[in-house]
Design a protein around this motif. Structure first.
Motif, PDB file in Angstrom:
ATOM      1  N   GLY A 132       0.928  -1.383   0.049  1.00 47.00           N
ATOM      2  CA  GLY A 132       0.028   0.049   0.069  1.00 47.00           C
ATOM      3  C   GLY A 132       0.937   1.136   0.007  1.00 47.00           C
ATOM      4  N   THR A 176       0.055   4.288   8.739  1.00 50.43           N
ATOM      5  CA  THR A 176      -0.381   3.475   7.690  1.00 50.43           C
ATOM      6  C   THR A 176      -1.004   4.162   6.659  1.00 50.43           C
ATOM      7  N   CYS A 235       0.509  -0.881   5.948  1.00 50.59           N
ATOM      8  CA  CYS A 235      -0.844  -1.009   5.281  1.00 50.59           C
ATOM      9  C   CYS A 235      -1.790  -0.378   6.224  1.00 50.59           C
ATOM     10  N   SER A 267      -6.013  -4.068   5.396  1.00 49.26           N
ATOM     11  CA  SER A 267      -5.633  -3.907   4.036  1.00 49.26           C
ATOM     12  C   SER A 267      -4.401  -4.869   3.712  1.00 49.26           C
ATOM     13  N   CYS A 268      -3.916  -5.469   4.843  1.00 49.36           N
ATOM     14  CA  CYS A 268      -2.622  -6.277   4.808  1.00 49.36           C
ATOM     15  C   CYS A 268      -2.854  -7.458   4.008  1.00 49.36           C
TER      16      CYS A 268
END
Ligand code: SF4
Ligand code: SF4
Ligand code: SF4
Lengths: 560, 198
Positions: free
Chosen positions: A47, A137, A98, A102-103
């Motif tokens: 990300g 993040t 991230c 959203s990892c």
């Protein structure tokens, strides 16, 4: 475009690396990128890196001092790596990953949160300030947010100034000293080894099934094979518990021999084999900085009475750091030992001084091959203690005791004050009379601390105090006193599956006594044995409550 | 303890136990400490007779700032008992609010409702390897608890009064008793403040 050329190289190289090999990579990299103002940015490949690329594409001005290291996942940056940056002189570190949820790997974001929270706790204790480490993040489409984060962070760090740890110079590898090994062999009289094998038949690692033999190490080193990888591996595997010395008919002090071999290997630049990614060694090395002002006692309960002018000092040891480091894993509370030690002193109207910026005694550095930094710490400690006009130092930690009382003078550091183990002092006070111990509804057994029971040859001291308690029962394990089995690790070196096997054996011995409280006398015995109880398969069977003798005394002592 | 204005401080003390415990010696050391060490006046009356061969035996000591004209103790301010018979015989004479000291294992303070101090002096002497030194331990305890004589004066007097070659041992016994007394006082002070444990 104002960017450091190294940022490019580093991200490029890191991309190809598997996370496991990150440590040596960053170590090699660090000295080359450290300048006089450094912010290390660990940036996740997914990300945030997409956002970063968007910034690069439009040549956004990213502050020069930010050195970016691209990583596969923020969750893989261990506490050891985070701290390592500060040890090497970074002024700020940002871990950028991230956004939660959203990892790519699931647990990355929450792992990163835990690691950063713990490392910030450590930085706070160290007096470096937790503000120097930040977690942030970002989603791929948030380049603006990323840019303002980087600028703000850089400005904040700049306003904090450079901090007490200077950027570390490249490690100097001293010229080869071919005779050094022979000197070490001679100093410990290893040539006197009769090849009888008594050491191997006593060694808890050998008995745990590890293909390991102190006698074989001795023979290999005598034969000039110290550079063989398997010999080096064994040198790092030894627990330095000293049990073999107790058994050796020729009096070969094998643990001390290993200590010196490790020092030799480290000065040659051979890799050390340390537990927890070298976190604790890093911590201790950071403490060798003269200008560092740790905040060792900030957390102390308010009802503890101390006196800054006292000539008696209570030296706590590193327990506060352990509790932060193992917060989410073992949940140990070794700090309680310090509080209870102080409560015992207060019970007898002793109000000791504390070094608010206390540092580590250096035990683990000495035993993991870093004698130079050990000596630095030792000098800083002795100087600080003498400056305060201290006449007597009291400690409840067997490692601090052995290191200060025996190893400092042996290494040529003159103390100028007396070192007393808390148990000696309590025994003396209790012996005066008018004090008794409340009934304790528990069945006790005892784990000997190797530094006290073997190195100082005083297995009787804790037992005298245990003898004064009023438990339901006290039963010794089959191997106890000078023959006790190790808790499984010493100096955060070479922990492996065989250490686990020996710990399991030891804990089963404790259960075999029918006890329900395992009394220890070293914060580390508690940590390592607790660790074995985390075993997912055996945990249930192994579980037994552990409490330091200091706490047991403090909880039951009373005036008659 | 007793303070009688112009007459200065004056204390009447009875040490009691059975023959062979060194009761008279304890009384003599106490008087010596007061005179030689603290530069005060003191008298000693020792009870001989059948008592000296195992029955109740006593040493009557008076310590004062001024000359003592009458050496017999009628109403002791302090009573130190190392035997039950001694306690039974003297407890009725002790002054109202006087200080009672006893050997924990040898004396049951039956019928006595006031506060008292106890020490296992005989047991401690046995642990030191000499049951004969219980009197010196009691003397150390007495010194710490009552403050009638100073600690240094009492210790010096012990050293000067015991057989040659046993000075160290006796000084050690004195210190043990003294330490115990200090610990008891400290414990009481802590308890009074509501702090019993650590
Ligand atoms: S016990 Fe001592 S003499 Fe025997 S093999 Fe081991 S080191 Fe050599
Ligand atoms: S010090 Fe302990 S672990 Fe090392 S060889 Fe000796 S017995 Fe084995
Ligand atoms: S036993 Fe556990 S806590 Fe101890 S060094 Fe090994 S892994 Fe770390």
């Amino acid at each position: 475009m104002a960017r450091d050329p190294h940022a490019q190289t580093s991200s490029h190289v890191a991309e190809k690396l598997h996370t496991k090999s990150l440590t040596p990579y960053i170590l090699r990299l660090a000295p080359t990128i450290m300048t006089d103002f450094n912010i290390i940015l660990f940036m996740c490949n997914w990300g945030p890196h997409a956002a970063f690329q968007a910034l690069q594409d439009r040549s956004a001005e990213i502050p020069d001092e930010i050195k970016m290291v691209r990583i596969p996942c923020a969750g893989r940056i261990s506490k050891a790596l985070l701290l390592r940056c500060f040890e090497m002189g970074a002024h700020g570190v940002a871990l950028v990953g991230c956004r939660a949820g959203s990892c790519r790997y699931g647990a990355g974001s929450s792992n990163a949160e835990d690691h950063v929270a713990d490392a910030r706790g450590i930085l706070r204790l160290l007096g470096l300030g937790k503000e120097r480490l930040r977690l942030a993040t970002f989603l791929p489409d948030e380049p603006e947010q990323l840019l303002s984060f980087l600028r703000d962070f850089s400005r904040e760090i700049a306003s904090m100034g450079s901090g007490p740890v200077p950027p570390s110079a490249e490690r100097q590898v001293p010229a080869e000293a071919p005779d050094r090994v022979r000197e070490i062999l001679a100093a410990h009289d290893v040539y006197a080894c009769q090849d009888c094998g008594k050491c191997s038949s006593a060694c808890p690692l050998t008995l745990a099934g590890k293909p390991f033999s102190p006698r074989a190490i001795a023979n290999e080193v005598i034969a000039g094979h110290i550079h063989f990888p398997d010999v080096q591996r064994d040198i790092w595997a030894c627990l330095t518990c000293g049990l073999c010395y107790d058994r050796c008919p020729s009096g070969v002090d094998f643990a001390a021999f290993i200590r010196d071999l490790r020092h030799y290997l480290t000065t040659r630049g051979d890799p050390a084999c340390v537990a927890h990614g070298g976190f604790f060694q890093s911590l201790m090395r950071t403490m060798t900085c003269n200008n560092l002002r740790p905040r060792h006692w900030d957390w102390l309960p308010k009802d503890i009475e101390t006196d800054p002018d006292s000539r008696v000092l209570f030296f706590g040891g590193c327990a506060p750091y352990f509790d932060v480091f193992f917060r989410t894993h073992l949940g140990v509370r070794t700090r309680d030992i310090l509080v209870d030690g102080l409560r015992l002193l207060n019970f007898f109207d002793i109000h000791p001084a504390l070094l608010m910026d206390e540092r580590c005694c250096g035990h683990d550095l000495l035993w993991s091959g870093d004698r130079d930094n050990f000596l630095k710490l030792a000098r800083l400690n002795v100087e600080a203690i003498r400056d305060r006009g201290i006449e007597q130092l009291i400690t409840a930690c067997p490692e601090c005791y052995h290191t200060l009382a025996t190893d400092y003078p042996r290494e040529g550091i003159e103390l100028g004050f007396k070192v007393t183990h808390l148990f000696d002092l309590i025994e003396k006070e209790v012996d005066k009379g008018a004090v008794s111990f409340k009934k304790l509804d528990r069945r006790l057994t005892f784990q000997d601390p190797c530094r006290m029971s073997r190195f100082e040859n005083r297995p009787d001291l804790p037992r005298k105090l245990i003898g004064r308690l009023e438990p339901l029962s006290f039963t010794e394990m089959p191997d106890h006193g000078a023959s006790a089995i190790c808790c499984g690790n010493s100096a955060w070196v070479g922990c492996d599956a065989f250490s686990k096997a020996l710990q399991v054996r030891r804990i089963r011995q404790a259960h075999g006594t029918g006890s329900d409280l395992l009394v220890t006398a070293c914060p580390k015995c508690q940590i390592h044995l607790r660790c074995a109880m985390e075993d997912p398969f055996l945990g249930e069977e192994l579980n037994i409550e552990i409490m330091d003798l200091t706490s047991v005394l403090a909880k039951t002592i009373e005036w008659e | 303890m007793t303070k009688t204005g112009a007459a200065g401080r004056r204390q009447e003390i009875v040490f009691t136990g059975f023959g062979g415990q060194g009761i008279i010696l304890a009384g003599r050391i106490l008087g010596k400490a007061a005179v030689l060490g603290d530069h005060r006046e003191s008298t000693l009356v020792q009870a001989y007779g059948p008592e000296a061969r195992g029955g109740a035996c006593s040493a009557q000591v008076i310590i004062a700032d001024q000359a003592i004209h009458y050496p017999y103790v009628r109403r002791p301010d302090i009573l130190a008992c190392m035997s039950q018979a001694g306690f039974d015989k003297f407890i009725g004479q002790m002054k109202q609010g006087g200080t009672l000291l006893i050997d924990k294992d040898l004396v049951q303070p039956k019928g006595f409702s006031g506060d008292y101090f106890s020490i296992p002096s005989s047991r401690m002497a046995e642990e030191l390897g000499r049951v004969m030194m219980a009197n010196i331990i009691m003397l150390g305890f007495f010194t710490a608890v009552t403050g009638t004589v100073s600690v240094d004066a009492a210790r010096d007097a012990v050293m000067k009064s015991v057989p040659k070659g046993t000075e160290e041992m006796n000084a050690n016994a004195f210190n043990k008793g003294c330490d115990y007394g200090v610990a008891v006082l400290k414990g009481r002070e802590k308890k009074a403040k509501g702090k019993t444990g650590a």
